[in-house]
Design a protein around this motif. Structure first.
Motif, PDB file in Angstrom:
ATOM      1  N   ARG A 136      -3.113  -6.007 -68.804  1.00 49.10           N
ATOM      2  CA  ARG A 136      -4.089  -5.026 -68.307  1.00 49.10           C
ATOM      3  C   ARG A 136      -3.404  -3.707 -67.967  1.00 49.10           C
ATOM      4  O   ARG A 136      -3.948  -2.626 -68.223  1.00 49.10           O
ATOM      5  CB  ARG A 136      -4.812  -5.570 -67.063  1.00 49.10           C
ATOM      6  CG  ARG A 136      -5.845  -6.647 -67.362  1.00 49.10           C
ATOM      7  CD  ARG A 136      -6.782  -6.854 -66.167  1.00 49.10           C
ATOM      8  NE  ARG A 136      -6.077  -7.271 -64.974  1.00 49.10           N
ATOM      9  CZ  ARG A 136      -5.822  -8.546 -64.674  1.00 49.10           C
ATOM     10  NH1 ARG A 136      -6.227  -9.516 -65.491  1.00 49.10           N
ATOM     11  NH2 ARG A 136      -5.186  -8.853 -63.565  1.00 49.10           N
ATOM     12  N   ASP A 152      -5.053   3.710 -72.298  1.00 51.47           N
ATOM     13  CA  ASP A 152      -6.322   4.414 -72.117  1.00 51.47           C
ATOM     14  C   ASP A 152      -6.144   5.748 -71.415  1.00 51.47           C
ATOM     15  O   ASP A 152      -6.855   6.714 -71.696  1.00 51.47           O
ATOM     16  CB  ASP A 152      -7.294   3.541 -71.303  1.00 51.47           C
ATOM     17  CG  ASP A 152      -7.794   2.340 -72.092  1.00 51.47           C
ATOM     18  OD1 ASP A 152      -7.719   2.389 -73.342  1.00 51.47           O
ATOM     19  OD2 ASP A 152      -8.241   1.354 -71.472  1.00 51.47           O
ATOM     20  N   GLN A 153      -5.167   5.801 -70.511  1.00 51.49           N
ATOM     21  CA  GLN A 153      -4.937   7.023 -69.738  1.00 51.49           C
ATOM     22  C   GLN A 153      -3.933   7.959 -70.395  1.00 51.49           C
ATOM     23  O   GLN A 153      -3.608   9.012 -69.856  1.00 51.49           O
ATOM     24  CB  GLN A 153      -4.447   6.653 -68.334  1.00 51.49           C
ATOM     25  CG  GLN A 153      -5.457   5.863 -67.524  1.00 51.49           C
ATOM     26  CD  GLN A 153      -4.885   5.344 -66.218  1.00 51.49           C
ATOM     27  OE1 GLN A 153      -3.898   5.876 -65.717  1.00 51.49           O
ATOM     28  NE2 GLN A 153      -5.489   4.317 -65.659  1.00 51.49           N
ATOM     29  N   LEU A 194      -2.618  -1.845 -71.258  1.00 52.71           N
ATOM     30  CA  LEU A 194      -3.832  -1.298 -71.871  1.00 52.71           C
ATOM     31  C   LEU A 194      -4.376  -0.132 -71.049  1.00 52.71           C
ATOM     32  O   LEU A 194      -4.897   0.843 -71.609  1.00 52.71           O
ATOM     33  CB  LEU A 194      -4.896  -2.401 -72.000  1.00 52.71           C
ATOM     34  CG  LEU A 194      -4.532  -3.569 -72.926  1.00 52.71           C
ATOM     35  CD1 LEU A 194      -5.657  -4.592 -72.954  1.00 52.71           C
ATOM     36  CD2 LEU A 194      -4.233  -3.075 -74.333  1.00 52.71           C
ATOM     37  N   SER A 195      -4.231  -0.215 -69.725  1.00 52.80           N
ATOM     38  CA  SER A 195      -4.677   0.879 -68.859  1.00 52.80           C
ATOM     39  C   SER A 195      -3.854   2.132 -69.112  1.00 52.80           C
ATOM     40  O   SER A 195      -4.390   3.245 -69.186  1.00 52.80           O
ATOM     41  CB  SER A 195      -4.541   0.463 -67.391  1.00 52.80           C
ATOM     42  OG  SER A 195      -4.879   1.535 -66.532  1.00 52.80           O
ATOM     43  N   HIS A 201      -7.098  -0.330 -81.234  1.00 50.12           N
ATOM     44  CA  HIS A 201      -6.735   0.420 -80.035  1.00 50.12           C
ATOM     45  C   HIS A 201      -7.461  -0.152 -78.813  1.00 50.12           C
ATOM     46  O   HIS A 201      -8.674  -0.361 -78.824  1.00 50.12           O
ATOM     47  CB  HIS A 201      -7.102   1.891 -80.209  1.00 50.12           C
ATOM     48  CG  HIS A 201      -6.854   2.713 -78.978  1.00 50.12           C
ATOM     49  ND1 HIS A 201      -5.678   2.665 -78.279  1.00 50.12           N
ATOM     50  CD2 HIS A 201      -7.661   3.587 -78.314  1.00 50.12           C
ATOM     51  CE1 HIS A 201      -5.742   3.493 -77.255  1.00 50.12           C
ATOM     52  NE2 HIS A 201      -6.948   4.054 -77.251  1.00 50.12           N
ATOM     53  N   GLY A 202      -6.683  -0.411 -77.740  1.00 49.68           N
ATOM     54  CA  GLY A 202      -7.294  -0.902 -76.517  1.00 49.68           C
ATOM     55  C   GLY A 202      -7.482  -2.397 -76.455  1.00 49.68           C
ATOM     56  O   GLY A 202      -8.119  -2.912 -75.541  1.00 49.68           O
ATOM     57  N   THR A 203      -6.975  -3.110 -77.459  1.00 46.39           N
ATOM     58  CA  THR A 203      -7.109  -4.561 -77.459  1.00 46.39           C
ATOM     59  C   THR A 203      -5.742  -5.208 -77.341  1.00 46.39           C
ATOM     60  O   THR A 203      -4.717  -4.583 -77.593  1.00 46.39           O
ATOM     61  CB  THR A 203      -7.803  -5.067 -78.738  1.00 46.39           C
ATOM     62  OG1 THR A 203      -6.959  -4.757 -79.865  1.00 46.39           O
ATOM     63  CG2 THR A 203      -9.151  -4.415 -78.911  1.00 46.39           C
TER      64      THR A 203
END
Length: 376
Positions: free
Chosen positions: A51, A58-59, A54-55, A6-8
């Motif tokens: 980016r 995350d949000q 992935l942002s 997650h997040g990569t």
């Protein structure tokens, strides 16, 4: 595995100018699965796209493209594509989207069909709004094309529609007698000089509103068009760049224009001295009595009222721009010079708009050549 991935994400070059993005996103069962996307352009662009994905993850704003509805898709189009357009263009896009795409807003964008879009066009045409249907098609086509480029869509379904054909509107102008009558009747109006200047230069109303004294060269007899003023919803009056790069131009100042601008300058000095601290030093050539910028929309409303009160045939402030082009062409000025003075993107645009004038000028030229050759 979910916590680890997650997040990569990663970027792999597939070919020259084509990149493959890989990242992990939540599936319906709550687990993470690998997602692949193709991005065309530079590596920097691919990195920016990754980016952004992935942002969103995350949000908690990530949406699987298979579930993406039309409205969220268009919101993303506005945020990622239209953001690079002029503010007025962005506003136009958004107004069309808000006003007419409600019937398909909640449909999955990947399941959208040409038939569903065509129904909206047909409805607008039946209501006598063919120009609106065409404008909507242009925006929607851009958005869906962008969706294909972003690998959200397989094809642009708006290609399968039949939007209304462009209708060339009749260009209305006043004859010399009508022009004289109108400007004599409004000579004491506060916008009289503004309108005379507009007709004498062919500038757009927003360009006249955005003209500053620092762009007026009395010594070199030149007027430089660098800025314009527009009204944007939620922002009010905004100073922005002209319509295109060729809209940034220099117009030669005739003796009439110099006298007119000297008069305007004198009036402003009087207003400034009278108001003292109440004067706003905006620097605009044409301003309100307190020095603030003029709203282009106010010019349109005031002009419409003046035309009606004087009893003139219908005309808009943009029609004064046509008056300039018509007079210039009838005076035998080359189309290339007229195009540059008006700030058109190309001479072809000018020739298309004023084709009927060109025809009459050519006929007159043919007669002059005949007289010169044969003495008739």
């Amino acid at each position: 595995m979910a916590n680890r991935t997650h997040g990569t994400g990663s970027i792999t070059q597939r070919s020259e100018g084509t990149w493959s993005l890989r990242y992990y996103a939540p599936a319906e069962d709550g687990k993470f699965r690998q997602v692949r996307e193709t991005v065309k352009g530079t590596r920097a662009k691919a990195e920016k796209e990754l980016r952004a994905r992935l942002s969103n993850l995350d949000q908690g704003a990530y949406v699987d493209k298979k579930k993406l509805a039309v409205r969220p898709f268009l919101d993303r189009f506005m945020a990622e594509y239209a953001c690079n357009k002029a503010l007025k263009t962005q506003q136009g896009y958004l107004q069309l989207i808000n006003a007419y795409l409600g019937p398909i807003a909640k449909l999955p964008v990947q399941k959208l069909t040409g038939k569903q879009i065509q129904e909206i066009y047909n409805n607008l045409k039946e209501r006598g709004k063919s120009p609106t249907a065409l404008a909507l098609h242009r925006v929607l086509h851009k958005a869906l094309k962008w969706g294909v480029e972003k690998d959200i869509l397989v094809k642009n379904v708006s290609d399968a529609t039949n939007p209304p054909a462009p209708v060339k509107r009749e260009m209305r102008v006043w004859d010399k007698e009508s022009r004289t009558k109108f400007f004599q009747a409004i000579q004491d109006h506060k916008y009289s000089d503004f309108l005379r200047f507009t007709m004498a230069t062919g500038l757009r109303r927003g360009e006249v509103c955005g003209l500053k004294w620092e762009y007026v060269d009395f010594i070199g007899h030149q007027i430089h068009v660098y800025k314009k003023i527009i009204r944007i919803s939620g922002l009010g009056l905004v100073e922005s760049e002209p319509k295109t790069e060729k809209s940034k131009r220099t117009v030669t100042m005739s003796p009439f224009l110099e006298d007119l601008l000297r008069k305007v300058q004198g009036t402003q000095i009087g207003q400034r001295d009278y108001l003292e601290d109440g004067w706003v030093n905006s620097g605009y050539v044409f301003s309100q009595p307190n020095g603030t910028a003029i709203d282009p929309d106010l010019i349109t409303k005031a002009f419409k009222k003046m035309v009606k009160e004087v009893g003139m045939p219908h005309l808009t402030p943009h029609g004064l721009r046509h008056q300039y082009a018509t007079a210039a062409r009838e005076a035998g000025i080359e189309m290339g010079i007229i195009s540059k003075n008006m700030g058109h993107a190309s001479v072809a645009i000018t020739e298309d708009i004023y084709a009927h004038i060109t025809s009459s000028v050519k006929e007159e030229a043919a007669l002059k050549i005949e007289n010169q050759l044969f003495g008739k």
